[in-house]
Design a protein around this motif. Structure first.
Motif, PDB file in Angstrom:
ATOM      1  N   CYS A 170       0.834  -1.211   0.000  1.00 49.00           N
ATOM      2  CA  CYS A 170       0.000   0.000   0.000  1.00 49.00           C
ATOM      3  C   CYS A 170       0.867   1.258   0.000  1.00 49.00           C
ATOM      4  O   CYS A 170       2.013   1.238   0.449  1.00 49.00           O
ATOM      5  CB  CYS A 170      -0.922   0.009   1.213  1.00 49.00           C
ATOM      6  SG  CYS A 170      -2.186  -1.287   1.154  1.00 49.00           S
ATOM      7  N   ASP A 171       0.279   2.342  -0.484  1.00 45.35           N
ATOM      8  CA  ASP A 171       0.993   3.617  -0.454  1.00 45.35           C
ATOM      9  C   ASP A 171       0.846   4.235   0.934  1.00 45.35           C
ATOM     10  O   ASP A 171       0.130   3.702   1.797  1.00 45.35           O
ATOM     11  CB  ASP A 171       0.499   4.540  -1.573  1.00 45.35           C
ATOM     12  CG  ASP A 171      -0.930   5.049  -1.356  1.00 45.35           C
ATOM     13  OD1 ASP A 171      -1.463   4.926  -0.228  1.00 45.35           O
ATOM     14  OD2 ASP A 171      -1.511   5.588  -2.313  1.00 45.35           O
ATOM     15  N   PRO A 172       1.506   5.345   1.227  1.00 44.87           N
ATOM     16  CA  PRO A 172       1.492   5.922   2.579  1.00 44.87           C
ATOM     17  C   PRO A 172       0.126   6.396   3.055  1.00 44.87           C
ATOM     18  O   PRO A 172      -0.034   6.700   4.244  1.00 44.87           O
ATOM     19  CB  PRO A 172       2.464   7.106   2.463  1.00 44.87           C
ATOM     20  CG  PRO A 172       3.391   6.715   1.365  1.00 44.87           C
ATOM     21  CD  PRO A 172       2.522   6.008   0.377  1.00 44.87           C
ATOM     22  N   THR A 173      -0.874   6.449   2.153  1.00 49.26           N
ATOM     23  CA  THR A 173      -2.217   6.842   2.584  1.00 49.26           C
ATOM     24  C   THR A 173      -3.137   5.638   2.725  1.00 49.26           C
ATOM     25  O   THR A 173      -4.324   5.794   2.967  1.00 49.26           O
ATOM     26  CB  THR A 173      -2.837   7.832   1.582  1.00 49.26           C
ATOM     27  OG1 THR A 173      -3.025   7.183   0.313  1.00 49.26           O
ATOM     28  CG2 THR A 173      -1.943   9.041   1.394  1.00 49.26           C
ATOM     29  N   GLY A 174      -2.590   4.427   2.547  1.00 47.08           N
ATOM     30  CA  GLY A 174      -3.385   3.222   2.720  1.00 47.08           C
ATOM     31  C   GLY A 174      -3.998   2.681   1.452  1.00 47.08           C
ATOM     32  O   GLY A 174      -4.650   1.632   1.472  1.00 47.08           O
ATOM     33  N   GLU A 175      -3.822   3.372   0.326  1.00 50.29           N
ATOM     34  CA  GLU A 175      -4.364   2.892  -0.944  1.00 50.29           C
ATOM     35  C   GLU A 175      -3.470   1.795  -1.509  1.00 50.29           C
ATOM     36  O   GLU A 175      -2.246   1.843  -1.392  1.00 50.29           O
ATOM     37  CB  GLU A 175      -4.463   4.037  -1.953  1.00 50.29           C
ATOM     38  CG  GLU A 175      -5.478   5.111  -1.604  1.00 50.29           C
ATOM     39  CD  GLU A 175      -6.916   4.641  -1.803  1.00 50.29           C
ATOM     40  OE1 GLU A 175      -7.107   3.615  -2.493  1.00 50.29           O
ATOM     41  OE2 GLU A 175      -7.825   5.284  -1.256  1.00 50.29           O
ATOM     42  N   LEU A 176      -4.099   0.793  -2.159  1.00 47.53           N
ATOM     43  CA  LEU A 176      -3.324  -0.266  -2.782  1.00 47.53           C
ATOM     44  C   LEU A 176      -2.445   0.323  -3.884  1.00 47.53           C
ATOM     45  O   LEU A 176      -2.919   1.021  -4.778  1.00 47.53           O
ATOM     46  CB  LEU A 176      -4.247  -1.336  -3.371  1.00 47.53           C
ATOM     47  CG  LEU A 176      -3.531  -2.521  -4.038  1.00 47.53           C
ATOM     48  CD1 LEU A 176      -2.809  -3.364  -2.996  1.00 47.53           C
ATOM     49  CD2 LEU A 176      -4.513  -3.389  -4.826  1.00 47.53           C
ATOM     50  N   LEU A 177      -1.164   0.036  -3.816  1.00 46.14           N
ATOM     51  CA  LEU A 177      -0.207   0.568  -4.782  1.00 46.14           C
ATOM     52  C   LEU A 177       0.281  -0.516  -5.735  1.00 46.14           C
ATOM     53  O   LEU A 177       0.438  -0.280  -6.939  1.00 46.14           O
ATOM     54  CB  LEU A 177       0.984   1.175  -4.035  1.00 46.14           C
ATOM     55  CG  LEU A 177       2.093   1.819  -4.865  1.00 46.14           C
ATOM     56  CD1 LEU A 177       1.546   2.992  -5.684  1.00 46.14           C
ATOM     57  CD2 LEU A 177       3.208   2.314  -3.944  1.00 46.14           C
TER      58      LEU A 177
END
Length: 660
Positions: A170-177
């Protein structure tokens, strides 16, 4: 049971399970697999018995997907290489897909490339559920948690020998990266045998996520915490980034789970960190001020009253000044000397400056003779590697029978005729410096595989050697041919292309440049210096040069000047001294935009040179001109030694008119 019977059994099981289970109804712990089967049949209209060949995106579409997460890919690659060392001997393949299921990086055994590509375990493969049915990456994207998709868990009969273990990043905002996936074409029947592989891929997915988090918030305060005081200074799993007001900017998934039951990263962002820990912001800052005092490192969560030990990663603010100074200290003169206010070339040079010391492999494109090796050398001379070797290799000029031993080197007695002491290869000779591979498209396919392994492993195995040697490698490659066309023709490896192609610099053709007069004067000065003569160029000769289209570009122009200097009288180049081929193009335009040939007087050569220097050097040039290039007089006026002036002239390529 025959393979055909096995396939038929799988098809029946998929169809029956999907039709018997209402979509979304949970029956057992692996119902996410039957849910996926049902979506494949009902929503995507896929047939488990009819699988289209693996869908590999064209090169330009792969680049588009990679560009969207470019900075993350460099971090992820380091983690992938670390993981691959653990599983390479087991014939696993590592895939990294983006959040849509497109494979943007992979590492696998190049000996099985054809089979891997046919199976979709390859760069550019589309593993989205709607395209490829039930698989590890698609399930991970759907559930956003680690999964094992083993053999007959897959939807298509094509994939029922494959095993996949995947974990989300995940990215630093919690979104799947991205999704990190470890797969094998063939595996033991028991799914339990993949548990260790699943744990390993989950661990490295967390490592990659944490490393990307630290990179993303490098200019902010980051709290890291763990339940063991001894590991607080090395732990990177539980991370929280703070703004100057103490509000949370981002967190890792692991950190969010500890801070509050049912908490997500998204719900944390913008909230004061003190809402989740029993402390004030000042007490948190005390961690930085009293880092060695463990009593100041204890944090207690408000929700679960759990005790953790914490440390702070300082922002790069304290280092930013030194970084900016380092950038100012870059010597970009080798690059800046390649253009004289030509918009096309300036664009390439400005991009090149941003790539200096960025640890990115570069491909230089352009027609034959546009100066690709000159650009490569200028990049090297402008970098921190300038003190080490610049090794140029023309892949088209070395005989195929010799190119392997030339590039990789060989040990004594490796083959008949070998040097009795062996020979260090060109790749090892470039270690710490720059390796320039010209006409890379002409490299034989077999050696492309070996070069790919060198780039991936940072190791070189000499011919006849028993073990590889580490190499500090930076590669700049060039080709006048479109490598993507060569890929489509099957003569150039796609995975090698993406390994080499960290960035592209395209050089303009000489006919498209507005600074041909500047280039011409530079070449006259350089070639005259080699002959130790004082040379001039008449206005009439310059008109002919500016009016010619130069299909061979700068290389052809240099050859023409060499020819003219060889036959001219009194070291003055006139139109009669130029090659006959230049007059065959006389019907074409004799002026270049922004240039009037009649204004380029012979005496203007020093002025053309002076304008290429930065402001700090122009005073030196002006003083030298004022004193008619008398070094002693110039040194007295400037208050510097004669040796300093000579050193500046050598560094910046300043040549007195009487040596041109």
């Amino acid at each position: 049971m025959s393979r055909s019977d096995h396939n038929e059994e799988h098809i029946s099981r998929v169809i029956n399970a999907a039709s018997a289970t209402p979509l979304g109804q949970q029956i057992n712990k692996e119902d996410y697999i039957t849910d996926s089967w049902k979506r494949c049949i009902e929503e995507y209209k896929l047939n488990p018995g009819v699988a289209a060949p693996a869908h590999i995106l064209p090169a330009h579409e792969i680049l588009e997907h990679k560009d969207q997460i470019d900075s993350f890919l460099h971090v992820a690659r380091i983690g992938m290489e670390g993981l691959y060392k653990h599983v390479a001997s087991l014939n696993y393949v590592l895939l990294l897909t983006d959040a849509t299921g497109i494979t943007v990086d992979y590492i696998g055994n190049t000996c099985f490339d054809s089979e891997l590509k046919d199976s979709g375990l390859y760069l550019g493969a589309d593993w989205s559920e709607e395209r490829s049915g039930t698989n590890g990456a698609a399930l991970c994207i759907r559930t956003q948690r680690p999964v094992i998709c083993h053999r007959t868990d897959h939807f298509h009969v094509r994939d029922i020998q494959v095993t996949c273990s995947a974990a989300p990043v995940c990215d630093p905002t919690g979104e799947l990266l991205a999704v990190l996936d470890i797969s094998a074409l063939h595996s033991p029947a028991a799914k339990e045998g993949q548990i260790l592989a699943s744990q390993l891929v989950s661990m490295y997915a967390r490592k990659i996520e944490s490393a990307n988090f630290v990179r993303h918030f490098s200019n902010e305060w980051i709290i890291r915490f763990t339940n063991t005081s001894e590991f607080v200074d090395v732990s990177t799993e539980n991370l929280i980034a703070l703004g100057s007001d103490g509000n949370i900017l981002g967190a890792t998934q692991a950190a969010a789970k500890h801070m509050k039951s049912g908490c997500t990263v998204k719900s944390l962002i913008g909230k004061p960190v003190t809402d989740y820990f029993e402390c004030t912001l000042d007490e948190l800052m005390d961690i930085a001020r009293n880092g060695e005092n463990s009593s100041k490192k204890m944090l207690i969560t408000r929700d679960k009253h759990e005790l953790f030990f914490a440390g702070l990663i300082e922002p790069k603010g304290s280092q930013m000044k030194s970084v900016s100074v380092e950038k100012e200290q870059h010597n970009f003169q080798p690059l800046e000397r390649l253009s004289h206010n030509d918009a096309l070339m300036d664009r390439a040079i400005n991009r090149a400056k941003r790539l200096v010391d960025k640890n990115v492999n570069i491909v230089i494109g352009g027609e034959t003779g546009t100066g690709k090796e000159v650009m490569a050398r200028a990049l090297h001379d402008s970098s921190a590697r300038a003190g080490n070797a610049f090794i140029a290799v023309n892949c088209a000029a070395i005989p195929e029978a010799l190119i392997e031993s030339e590039l990789f080197g060989y040990k004594a007695g490796s083959f008949t005729g070998a040097n009795t002491k062996g020979q260090k290869g060109l790749i090892m000779q470039s270690s710490g410096g720059t390796l320039f591979l010209d006409e890379i498209g002409d490299m034989p396919l077999q050696l492309q595989s070996r070069l790919l392994r060198v780039l991936a492993e940072k190791e070189v195995m000499a011919v006849g050697a028993n073990k590889p040697e580490k190499v500090d490698l930076h590669v700049i490659s060039a080709s006048h041919r479109d490598l993507r066309v060569l890929i489509s023709e099957g003569t150039f490896r796609e995975d090698l292309y993406y390994r080499l192609n960290g960035a592209i610099l395209n050089l303009p053709a000489l006919r498209d440049r507005t600074d041909k007069g500047f280039i011409t004067m530079n070449l006259v000065a350089q070639e005259a210096k080699k002959l130790n003569v004082s040379a001039k160029l008449s206005n009439e000769a310059m008109k002919v040069i500016l009016g010619y289209s130069w299909p061979g570009n700068v290389r052809q122009l240099r050859n023409a000047i060499q020819f003219a200097l060889a036959i001219c009288e009194d070291n003055t180049i006139g139109p009669d001294d130029l090659p006959d081929e230049l007059f065959e193009d006389a019907s074409q335009n004799h002026n270049v935009e922004g240039q009037a040939p009649e204004q380029l007087q012979t005496s203007d050569i020093s002025q053309i040179y002076a304008e290429q220097y930065p402001a700090k050097v122009r005073k030196l040039v002006e003083t030298l001109k004022l004193h008619q290039w008398n070094i002693t007089a110039a040194s007295e006026e400037l208050g510097i030694s004669r040796s300093t002036i000579y050193r500046h002239m050598e560094r910046y390529g300043i040549v007195p008119p009487n040596l041109m």
